[in-house]
Design a protein around this motif. Structure first.
Motif, PDB file in Angstrom:
ATOM      1  N   VAL A  47       0.826  -1.206   0.000  1.00  0.00           N
ATOM      2  CA  VAL A  47       0.000   0.000   0.000  1.00  0.00           C
ATOM      3  C   VAL A  47       0.866   1.264   0.000  1.00  0.00           C
ATOM      4  CG1 VAL A  47      -0.184   0.244   2.523  1.00  0.00           C
ATOM      5  CG2 VAL A  47      -2.080   0.999   1.054  1.00  0.00           C
ATOM      6  N   VAL A  48       2.094   1.162   0.497  1.00  0.00           N
ATOM      7  CA  VAL A  48       2.959   2.349   0.550  1.00  0.00           C
ATOM      8  C   VAL A  48       3.870   2.471  -0.666  1.00  0.00           C
ATOM      9  CG1 VAL A  48       2.994   2.352   3.071  1.00  0.00           C
ATOM     10  CG2 VAL A  48       4.770   1.132   1.821  1.00  0.00           C
ATOM     11  N   SER A  49       3.881   1.446  -1.527  1.00  0.00           N
ATOM     12  CA  SER A  49       4.870   1.453  -2.612  1.00  0.00           C
ATOM     13  C   SER A  49       4.700   2.631  -3.566  1.00  0.00           C
ATOM     14  CB  SER A  49       4.802   0.131  -3.388  1.00  0.00           C
ATOM     15  OG  SER A  49       3.527  -0.045  -3.961  1.00  0.00           O
ATOM     16  N   SER A  50       3.449   2.925  -3.929  1.00  0.00           N
ATOM     17  CA  SER A  50       3.236   4.037  -4.854  1.00  0.00           C
ATOM     18  C   SER A  50       3.311   5.383  -4.153  1.00  0.00           C
ATOM     19  CB  SER A  50       1.869   3.890  -5.549  1.00  0.00           C
ATOM     20  OG  SER A  50       0.823   3.902  -4.589  1.00  0.00           O
ATOM     21  N   SER A  51       3.138   5.384  -2.823  1.00  0.00           N
ATOM     22  CA  SER A  51       3.125   6.633  -2.061  1.00  0.00           C
ATOM     23  C   SER A  51       4.467   6.955  -1.426  1.00  0.00           C
ATOM     24  CB  SER A  51       2.062   6.554  -0.955  1.00  0.00           C
ATOM     25  OG  SER A  51       0.829   6.102  -1.451  1.00  0.00           O
ATOM     26  N   LEU A  52       5.398   6.022  -1.474  1.00  0.00           N
ATOM     27  CA  LEU A  52       6.651   6.185  -0.737  1.00  0.00           C
ATOM     28  C   LEU A  52       7.442   7.422  -1.153  1.00  0.00           C
ATOM     29  CD1 LEU A  52       7.887   4.735   1.595  1.00  0.00           C
ATOM     30  CD2 LEU A  52       9.184   3.308   0.018  1.00  0.00           C
ATOM     31  N   PRO A  53       7.543   7.740  -2.444  1.00  0.00           N
ATOM     32  CA  PRO A  53       8.253   8.985  -2.777  1.00  0.00           C
ATOM     33  C   PRO A  53       7.632  10.215  -2.118  1.00  0.00           C
ATOM     34  CG  PRO A  53       8.008   7.615  -4.724  1.00  0.00           C
ATOM     35  CD  PRO A  53       7.177   6.970  -3.649  1.00  0.00           C
ATOM     36  N   ILE A  54       6.292  10.244  -2.036  1.00  0.00           N
ATOM     37  CA  ILE A  54       5.602  11.372  -1.403  1.00  0.00           C
ATOM     38  C   ILE A  54       5.827  11.354   0.106  1.00  0.00           C
ATOM     39  CG2 ILE A  54       3.324  12.357  -0.924  1.00  0.00           C
ATOM     40  CD1 ILE A  54       2.457  11.381  -3.680  1.00  0.00           C
ATOM     41  N   ILE A  55       5.765  10.150   0.706  1.00  0.00           N
ATOM     42  CA  ILE A  55       5.963  10.014   2.153  1.00  0.00           C
ATOM     43  C   ILE A  55       7.356  10.491   2.544  1.00  0.00           C
ATOM     44  CG2 ILE A  55       6.140   8.346   4.050  1.00  0.00           C
ATOM     45  CD1 ILE A  55       4.032   6.646   2.587  1.00  0.00           C
ATOM     46  N   GLY A 173      -3.309   2.771  -1.804  1.00  0.00           N
ATOM     47  CA  GLY A 173      -2.373   3.702  -1.188  1.00  0.00           C
ATOM     48  C   GLY A 173      -2.337   5.038  -1.906  1.00  0.00           C
ATOM     49  N   GLY A 174      -2.351   4.987  -3.238  1.00  0.00           N
ATOM     50  CA  GLY A 174      -2.360   6.228  -4.008  1.00  0.00           C
ATOM     51  C   GLY A 174      -3.619   7.040  -3.766  1.00  0.00           C
ATOM     52  N   PHE A 175      -4.767   6.338  -3.708  1.00  0.00           N
ATOM     53  CA  PHE A 175      -6.046   7.027  -3.459  1.00  0.00           C
ATOM     54  C   PHE A 175      -6.045   7.681  -2.073  1.00  0.00           C
ATOM     55  CE2 PHE A 175     -10.224   6.764  -1.406  1.00  0.00           C
ATOM     56  CZ  PHE A 175     -10.943   7.657  -2.200  1.00  0.00           C
ATOM     57  N   GLN A 311       7.026   7.802 -11.131  1.00  0.00           N
ATOM     58  CA  GLN A 311       6.786   9.137 -10.592  1.00  0.00           C
ATOM     59  C   GLN A 311       7.883  10.134 -10.936  1.00  0.00           C
ATOM     60  OE1 GLN A 311       5.319   9.216  -6.474  1.00  0.00           O
ATOM     61  NE2 GLN A 311       4.819   7.059  -6.649  1.00  0.00           N
ATOM     62  N   LEU A 312       9.133   9.664 -10.922  1.00  0.00           N
ATOM     63  CA  LEU A 312      10.239  10.588 -11.165  1.00  0.00           C
ATOM     64  C   LEU A 312      10.646  10.667 -12.629  1.00  0.00           C
ATOM     65  CD1 LEU A 312      12.534   9.775  -8.105  1.00  0.00           C
ATOM     66  CD2 LEU A 312      10.816  11.585  -8.325  1.00  0.00           C
ATOM     67  N   ALA A 313      10.322   9.626 -13.412  1.00  0.00           N
ATOM     68  CA  ALA A 313      10.719   9.632 -14.825  1.00  0.00           C
ATOM     69  C   ALA A 313       9.542   9.845 -15.764  1.00  0.00           C
ATOM     70  CB  ALA A 313      11.419   8.321 -15.184  1.00  0.00           C
ATOM     71  N   ARG A 314       8.319   9.528 -15.301  1.00  0.00           N
ATOM     72  CA  ARG A 314       7.164   9.662 -16.190  1.00  0.00           C
ATOM     73  C   ARG A 314       6.115  10.632 -15.649  1.00  0.00           C
ATOM     74  NH1 ARG A 314       7.879   5.636 -20.235  1.00  0.00           N
ATOM     75  NH2 ARG A 314       6.051   6.532 -21.237  1.00  0.00           N
ATOM     76  N   ASN A 317       1.394  10.569 -10.656  1.00  0.00           N
ATOM     77  CA  ASN A 317       1.158  10.741  -9.229  1.00  0.00           C
ATOM     78  C   ASN A 317       1.067   9.364  -8.574  1.00  0.00           C
ATOM     79  OD1 ASN A 317      -1.445   9.711  -9.689  1.00  0.00           O
ATOM     80  ND2 ASN A 317      -2.340  11.764  -9.933  1.00  0.00           N
ATOM     81  N   ALA A 318       0.756   9.318  -7.287  1.00  0.00           N
ATOM     82  CA  ALA A 318       0.783   8.047  -6.555  1.00  0.00           C
ATOM     83  C   ALA A 318      -0.226   7.055  -7.117  1.00  0.00           C
ATOM     84  CB  ALA A 318       0.515   8.303  -5.074  1.00  0.00           C
ATOM     85  N   THR A 319      -1.459   7.530  -7.403  1.00  0.00           N
ATOM     86  CA  THR A 319      -2.488   6.633  -7.927  1.00  0.00           C
ATOM     87  C   THR A 319      -2.110   6.123  -9.310  1.00  0.00           C
ATOM     88  OG1 THR A 319      -4.169   7.862  -6.689  1.00  0.00           O
ATOM     89  CG2 THR A 319      -4.950   6.406  -8.440  1.00  0.00           C
ATOM     90  N   GLN A 320      -1.664   7.009 -10.173  1.00  0.00           N
ATOM     91  CA  GLN A 320      -1.266   6.620 -11.525  1.00  0.00           C
ATOM     92  C   GLN A 320      -0.094   5.646 -11.489  1.00  0.00           C
ATOM     93  OE1 GLN A 320      -0.467  10.546 -13.015  1.00  0.00           O
ATOM     94  NE2 GLN A 320      -2.528  10.825 -13.860  1.00  0.00           N
TER      95      GLN A 320
END
Length: 577
Positions: A47-55, A173-175, A311-314, A317-320
């Protein structure tokens, strides 16, 4: 002989029949709590994988912090997995998996209150301790319920749960991150955990393990944890905190090797070793360990950085980011389900594992060619191939080991494979994270002129952008001007591709290891049935040997009684004459 019959009958009636077989409905009921437990662990982990850069950005962390948040969990999982496996051979497996589930979710919820990267990393360590139990115990309990030949038929359920959890976790997680707050990523698993514990209590009924004297290898456990931890800490810090070739490297690597050498000596002498070294005499176990290390590097060490690529190359956002990793998860889900069914129906496994290792290697090589603007259809195809390879290899590696080892060593053998896979993954994440950081820094230096030109064109806003980029923290891509964002995306796109290029040769090791695995037939008995059959066979063989010894003894004894009778008859008749 007749006097022994009642005792034999009593023993037979008091022990479970090794031929007893659960119906399909009973199997599904027994697996329900196990499936829910796996779902919780997967959800809480992904659940944190897509949000980790933001976290990490919100907590003020760096690229090293990002790597350590992931590495800390895998490090604890790696170290604790063989310990849980050994405990499973000694204690109540049902209680152990419930305890591991409580540890996992409680620490995950506590991580939601973190206010700095250090606190988050600490709670992720405890989360990893629980994950180690869930990782090893789920495979061990499956072997108690299902035979190796039957297991593939039900692997579709585990594949479905894995797919839903792995795909749904990043999306959820992204949502939660975009709509509410990233902290809810760590709270969302609590209701599922409560349901899982209740289901396990109600539906999971395992055969009782034979009573034995418990002896835990505390010294071996401490040495293993210390040696592996020191090695992994070195891998994660080298290249960023100090040079790869430095005094720190010599001290840490030498210290780790010395500790692990002492661990090996202790294991040879330990009464109940945490990792019985005799297992390495089993060719299947040894080759599976080699293959698992490289699979761990390939799978964990690369997939964990996919969210950074998205997130950093394309610019996702977290959900995408969660949605964009579906092709890899889909490939893994479909291949593991279909191949599992085929293996159950035919009993043939080796050709599919070889094919999976080849697909894994091809996927790695193709992923090493991606850039920030590569057609996403092509990237999706590469991810499907990579996921399909992992799906064919990962679960079946444990299956063939469980099929080949002594039933009494099932727990420690299963957790041994999981341990070395996690070890490979942890080393992979640490090493490849260092490669990513080094490559990103080097590539950024090469683009420094273009970057400064783009910043200068921004006027007054340029200074704020420059300060953000030089802070050492991961940039929030959506907040950057387009001219600057394109440069950053191209840098990270190339850096992530280099990670796959470094990991690709390790996938070749997997092909070689699987190619040399003994092609053993899959057993049609559960682990408990195999253990009971082996005990009965041993007792029968011992009885036959005793009977043979008794008959040989009787045959070899001189007939002294008969000779005395004959001699006595003659002596009595002599005076009469």
């Amino acid at each position: 002989m007749t006097s022994a019959s009642p005792a034999a009958d009593t023993a037979t009636s008091s022990s479970p029949s090794p031929s007893a077989k659960m119906s399909h409905r009973e199997v599904l009921q027994a697996l329900s709590g196990l499936l829910m437990g796996m779902f919780v662990s997967i959800i809480a982990g992904t659940v944190v994988s897509s949000s980790l850069p933001i976290i990490i950005a919100d907590l003020g962390g760096t690229q090293a912090s990002f790597t350590w948040v992931v590495t800390a969990t895998l490090l604890a999982t790696t170290v604790s997995t063989p310990i849980w496996g050994k405990l499973a051979d000694l204690f109540n497996r049902k209680l152990l998996i419930q305890i591991s589930l409580v540890i996992f979710v409680a620490s995950s919820a506590a991580a939601g209150f973190s206010h700095d990267p250090g606190t988050l990393i600490t709670f992720r360590v405890f989360q990893g301790l629980g994950a180690g139990g869930l990782t090893s115990l789920s495979q061990i309990i499956m072997a108690d319920i299902l035979s190796p030949r039957e297991r593939g038929k039900y692997m579709g359920l585990f594949g479905a749960v894995m797919g839903v959890g792995t795909v749904g976790g990043p999306l959820l997680g992204g949502f939660l991150t975009d709509a509410i707050d990233w902290r809810w990523n760590f709270f969302v698993g609590i209701p599922f955990a409560i349901v899982a514990i209740l289901l396990l209590q109600k539906t999971l009924h395992l055969p009782k393990l034979p009573e034995q004297k418990v002896s835990i290898d505390y010294i071996g456990t401490v040495l293993l944890a210390a040696g592996v931890s020191l090695l992994l800490i070195w891998v994660s810090l080298a290249g960023s905190q100090f040079d790869w070739w430095s005094t720190e490297t010599i001290v840490m690597v030498s210290g780790s090797l010395v500790i692990l050498a002492i661990f090996v000596i202790v294991e040879f002498k330990a009464k109940n070793p945490i990792i019985p070294l005799s297992l390495f005499k089993n060719r299947t176990f040894t080759l599976a360990v080699v293959g698992s290390i490289s699979v761990g590097v390939a799978m964990f060490g690369t997939s964990v950085f996919l969210s950074q690529y998205m997130q950093l190359a394309r610019g996702a956002n977290a959900t995408q980011s969660g949605l964009m990793t579906i092709p890899m998860i889909g490939g893994m889900l479909i291949s593991s389900t279909l191949i599992g069914m085929v293996i159950s129906r035919t009993g043939v496994w080796k050709r599919y594992m070889v094919l999976g290792s080849v697909l894994l290697t091809i996927g790695m090589v193709l992923m090493s060619t991606i850039e920030y603007d590569t057609n996403f259809a092509l990237v999706s195809l590469y991810m499907v191939l990579l996921g399909a390879g992992v799906g064919m290899v990962m679960q079946n590696m444990v299956l063939i080991v469980q099929n080949a080892v002594d039933p009494k060593e099932l727990g420690v053998a299963s957790s041994g494979v999981a341990f070395f896979r996690s070890l490979g993954g942890t080393v992979g994440i640490s090493a490849l994270g260092a490669v990513l950081g080094s490559q990103a820094t080097s590539l950024m230096a090469d683009r420094q002129k273009d970057l400064m030109a783009a910043i200068m064109k921004l006027g007054e806003k340029g200074q704020a952008v420059a300060d953000a980029l030089t802070s050492g923290q991961l940039p929030e891509m959506n907040s950057l001007p387009e001219s600057v964002r394109i440069i950053i995306e191209s840098v990270y796109g190339q850096a992530v591709a280099d990670i796959f290029l470094v990991a690709a040769p390790l996938a070749l090791v997997t092909i070689i290891a699987i190619a040399f695995l003994p092609n053993l037939s899959l057993s049609t008995q559960t682990n408990h049935q195999r253990m009971s059959s082996k005990t009965a066979h041993t007792e029968s063989t011992a009885g036959d040997e005793l009977a043979d010894i008794a008959e040989a003894s009787i045959a070899a004894t001189p007939r002294t009684d008969s000779l005395e009778v004959v001699r006595g008859s003659g002596d009595d008749e002599a005076p009469a004459r």
